[in-house]
Design a protein around this motif. Structure first.
Motif, mmCIF file in Angstrom:
data_model
loop_
_atom_site.group_PDB
_atom_site.id
_atom_site.type_symbol
_atom_site.label_atom_id
_atom_site.label_comp_id
_atom_site.label_asym_id
_atom_site.label_seq_id
_atom_site.Cartn_x
_atom_site.Cartn_y
_atom_site.Cartn_z
ATOM 1 N N PRO A 235 -41.238 -37.742 -69.098
ATOM 2 C CA PRO A 235 -42.030 -36.688 -68.825
ATOM 3 C C PRO A 235 -41.667 -35.173 -69.782
ATOM 4 N N SER A 236 -42.444 -34.462 -69.985
ATOM 5 C CA SER A 236 -42.286 -33.194 -70.912
ATOM 6 C C SER A 236 -42.514 -32.095 -69.447
ATOM 7 N N VAL A 237 -41.538 -31.378 -69.221
ATOM 8 C CA VAL A 237 -41.593 -30.327 -67.980
ATOM 9 C C VAL A 237 -41.104 -28.959 -68.478
ATOM 10 N N VAL A 238 -41.905 -27.875 -67.763
ATOM 11 C CA VAL A 238 -41.738 -26.491 -68.288
ATOM 12 C C VAL A 238 -40.199 -26.314 -68.061
ATOM 13 N N ASP A 239 -39.558 -25.463 -68.903
ATOM 14 C CA ASP A 239 -38.350 -24.920 -68.752
ATOM 15 C C ASP A 239 -38.150 -23.443 -69.034
ATOM 16 N N ASP A 240 -39.379 -22.718 -68.849
ATOM 17 C CA ASP A 240 -39.195 -21.216 -69.030
ATOM 18 C C ASP A 240 -39.551 -20.614 -67.642
ATOM 19 N N GLN A 241 -39.705 -21.312 -66.570
ATOM 20 C CA GLN A 241 -40.199 -20.772 -65.285
ATOM 21 C C GLN A 241 -38.851 -20.986 -64.596
ATOM 22 N N MET A 242 -38.367 -19.999 -63.713
ATOM 23 C CA MET A 242 -37.097 -20.080 -63.169
ATOM 24 C C MET A 242 -37.163 -19.602 -61.764
ATOM 25 N N GLY A 243 -36.593 -20.567 -60.660
ATOM 26 C CA GLY A 243 -36.428 -20.357 -59.494
ATOM 27 C C GLY A 243 -35.617 -21.316 -58.647
ATOM 28 N N ARG A 244 -35.871 -21.290 -57.194
ATOM 29 C CA ARG A 244 -35.277 -22.251 -56.244
ATOM 30 C C ARG A 244 -36.360 -23.157 -55.675
ATOM 31 N N LEU A 245 -35.763 -24.246 -55.251
ATOM 32 C CA LEU A 245 -36.646 -24.993 -54.369
ATOM 33 C C LEU A 245 -36.484 -24.607 -52.891
ATOM 34 N N THR A 246 -37.543 -25.069 -52.282
ATOM 35 C CA THR A 246 -37.575 -24.645 -50.761
ATOM 36 C C THR A 246 -38.290 -25.903 -50.067
ATOM 37 N N PHE A 247 -37.448 -26.679 -49.284
ATOM 38 C CA PHE A 247 -37.747 -27.677 -48.558
ATOM 39 C C PHE A 247 -38.366 -27.402 -47.128
ATOM 40 N N THR A 248 -39.346 -28.071 -46.681
ATOM 41 C CA THR A 248 -40.144 -27.630 -45.729
ATOM 42 C C THR A 248 -39.274 -27.764 -44.456
ATOM 43 N N ASP A 249 -38.499 -28.472 -44.384
ATOM 44 C CA ASP A 249 -37.665 -28.420 -43.230
ATOM 45 C C ASP A 249 -36.867 -27.133 -42.931
ATOM 46 N N ASP A 250 -36.132 -26.853 -44.203
ATOM 47 C CA ASP A 250 -35.593 -25.320 -43.920
ATOM 48 C C ASP A 250 -36.454 -24.444 -43.775
ATOM 49 N N LEU A 251 -37.730 -24.228 -44.353
ATOM 50 C CA LEU A 251 -38.778 -23.349 -44.110
ATOM 51 C C LEU A 251 -39.161 -23.068 -42.654
ATOM 52 N N ALA A 252 -39.224 -24.559 -42.187
ATOM 53 C CA ALA A 252 -39.642 -24.574 -40.710
ATOM 54 C C ALA A 252 -38.373 -23.987 -39.786
ATOM 55 N N ALA A 253 -37.090 -24.301 -40.169
ATOM 56 C CA ALA A 253 -35.928 -23.985 -39.403
ATOM 57 C C ALA A 253 -36.127 -22.319 -39.444
ATOM 58 N N ALA A 254 -36.424 -21.806 -40.626
ATOM 59 C CA ALA A 254 -36.086 -20.228 -40.859
ATOM 60 C C ALA A 254 -37.284 -19.739 -39.853
ATOM 61 N N ALA A 255 -38.464 -20.265 -39.866
ATOM 62 C CA ALA A 255 -39.629 -19.635 -39.023
ATOM 63 C C ALA A 255 -39.077 -19.723 -37.547
ATOM 64 N N VAL A 256 -38.533 -20.837 -36.936
ATOM 65 C CA VAL A 256 -37.967 -20.932 -35.724
ATOM 66 C C VAL A 256 -37.030 -20.057 -35.367
ATOM 67 N N HIS A 257 -36.119 -19.900 -36.387
ATOM 68 C CA HIS A 257 -34.875 -19.064 -36.171
ATOM 69 C C HIS A 257 -35.563 -17.512 -35.917
ATOM 70 N N LEU A 258 -36.447 -17.216 -36.789
ATOM 71 C CA LEU A 258 -36.668 -15.649 -36.489
ATOM 72 C C LEU A 258 -37.472 -15.386 -35.202
ATOM 73 N N LEU A 259 -38.394 -16.379 -34.613
ATOM 74 C CA LEU A 259 -38.911 -16.494 -33.410
ATOM 75 C C LEU A 259 -38.042 -16.300 -32.217
ATOM 76 N N GLU A 260 -37.158 -17.210 -32.179
ATOM 77 C CA GLU A 260 -35.990 -17.444 -31.172
ATOM 78 C C GLU A 260 -34.890 -16.319 -31.158
ATOM 79 N N SER A 261 -34.586 -15.743 -32.540
ATOM 80 C CA SER A 261 -33.820 -14.811 -32.496
ATOM 81 C C SER A 261 -34.028 -13.500 -32.421
ATOM 82 N N ARG A 262 -35.267 -13.396 -32.065
ATOM 83 C CA ARG A 262 -36.105 -12.138 -31.888
ATOM 84 C C ARG A 262 -35.790 -10.998 -32.887
#
Length: 470
Positions: free
Chosen positions: A358-385
């Motif tokens: 494949p040819s893949v874009v190399d001029d956009q920069m960032g980080r991946l976010t895995f849904t399990d981690d995103l879900a964990a963050a949402a629950v953390h904010l709710l539970e930690s208030r």
């Protein structure tokens, strides 16, 4: 009746979580006395929940020994005495480890108590002409879940100052069940929208299957419906996690896609925020790096100015502005989301396995976010208030280009990473036949704020390796 004058406003915890006693300043002279029985600004500053009362009730009791309870309702209650004196007893009738816990105290006009939802409330008058006052944050409903406990329950073993045999009790209160027969009041419900999407499935894995957690697809709950405000008995809900979104970035540039993106990403969020504001619900909303233009030379902070480039980003920015109108809100800005189902990583793995280079874009920069981690963050904010607000949530670690990530997918799956060719965004879309949305070149988000709450995002390259191994 002797009232303690000159106390300062203080809030004291009890053994029952959320049940707190307030010492109230009472000012008196030869004419009588005055107190601020409920003063929202001062009392919330002292630590009392901003529970939003909608009704004020008074129970007047002529005789000493009048006894009422034990009643637990699915709403919060703020109890005080206007005249006279009571012995109050509270029993935790909520699901959980403190079910059955008891707290007792005498209340006169210089004390009050905040009774959280599901805690059983009862009292016995100790002086004639006692006026018992309580504010509640919901109206009575035949559809609500209530719990009752017998005043003489042996497990609670309340030490009533006047024997129950010698006082006035209603027949209904006399016949309430013992603790062993009480059905505990469940927690407030959590609603997850977009339950069939990548994040919705991750939230289901994180939160599990429980009676108080609902997972709604668009077919079950249309967030764009004008009657959303009556679609549920919303007072029974403590949180809404909005995982529903229109994510077809390029299709959003078409006439039909534009209308659909605005309906789901902006209008529906505004309606959810209105419901949350009206009923004291915490709204968790998922946003995107596309609210920024990607021109910054550093990771984006939560309070950087919004500057979306295309329709998708504009609708997500509008959704952010709508979500924060709910007083209790968490807006999670994320980027490059990877979860169960078709996504960039699964596509690259498939290409590698099929021998496609494949040819893949190399001029956009960032980080991946895995849904399990995103879900964990949402629950953390709710539970930690944690403090309400906007939080960046992505994987941590060194930022990469899409081409870098594609090469890592090839390498981790046993293929030659040099089979991936890096190209510019312009080159990649040069032969596109449909609409193409502008992309931010820098999608890197600063993670300091979410980290300060005690949540540690995982390195996105380590998460990628685990994802591919699974």
């Amino acid at each position: 009746m002797s009232i303690a004058f000159g106390k300062t406003l203080t809030v004291t915890d009890t053994p029952i979580p959320g049940l707190v006693v307030l010492d109230l300043p009472v000012h008196g002279d030869s004419r009588g006395w005055f107190k601020e029985n409920w003063q929202r600004e001062k009392m919330t500053a002292a630590g009392l929940p901003d529970f939003g009362p909608v009704q004020n009730n008074i129970s007047f009791n002529d005789a000493v020994g009048t006894t009422r309870g034990i009643h637990a309702e699915p709403w919060d209650k703020y109890v005080s005495v206007a005249t006279g004196r009571i012995f109050g007893a509270w029993v935790d009738l909520r699901e959980g480890p403190t079910f059955g816990a008891v707290f007792t105290i005498e209340l006169d006009p210089s004390k009050a108590i905040f009774v959280p939802r599901g805690v059983g409330n009862s009292y016995q008058t100790l002086e004639p002409d006692t006026a018992y006052v309580y504010l509640v944050n919901d109206h009575w409903s035949p559809d609500a879940e209530y719990a009752f406990l017998n005043l003489a329950d042996e497990t609670a073993a309340i030490d009533w100052p006047i024997r129950l045999a010698d006082v006035e009790i209603s027949d209904k209160d006399k016949n309430h069940p013992r603790l062993a027969q009480v059905t505990p009041i469940p927690p407030k419900k959590i609603l997850v929208t977009g339950a069939d999407g990548q994040l919705g499935r991750a939230l289901r894995r994180r939160l599990g299957e429980h009676p108080h957690i609902e997972y709604a697809t668009r077919g079950a709950l249309d967030l764009t419906s004008a009657d959303l405000d009556t679609a549920r008995r919303w007072r029974d809900y403590g949180a809404i996690v909005n995982a529903a979104a229109y994510t077809a970035v390029d299709a959003a540039e078409s006439p039909d896609g534009r209308a659909a993106a605005w309906a789901v990403n902006a209008t529906a969020v505004a309606r959810l925020a209105a419901v949350a504001a009206e009923h004291g619900i915490t709204l968790v909303h998922i946003s995107s790096d596309y609210v920024f233009d990607g021109e910054s030379d550093r990771p984006y902070l939560e309070d950087d100015p919004l500057a979306p480039l295309g329709v998708y980003g504009q609708t997500k920015a509008a959704g952010d502005l709508a979500a924060v109108t709910a007083p209790r809100h968490y807006v999670l800005r994320t980027s490059w989301v990877i979860g169960e189902g078709k996504n960039f990583v699964s596509t690259m793995r498939s290409l590698a396995e099929r021998g496609i280079d494949p040819s893949v874009v190399d001029d956009q920069m960032g980080r991946l976010t895995f849904t399990d981690d995103l879900a964990a963050a949402a629950v953390h904010l709710l539970e930690s208030r944690a403090a309400y607000g906007v939080y960046n949530v992505t994987g941590s670690g060194e930022r990469r280009s899409w081409a870098d990530i594609a090469r890592e997918v090839f390498r981790l799956t046993g293929h030659d990473p040099d089979r991936v060719t890096g190209v510019s965004t312009e080159q990649y879309f040069a032969n596109a036949t449909g609409p193409v949305a502008p992309r931010p070149r820098n999608s890197t988000l600063d993670l300091s704020k979410i980290t300060a709450t005690g949540f540690s995002p995982r390195d996105h390259m380590e998460s990628l390796a685990e994802y591919l191994a699974d």
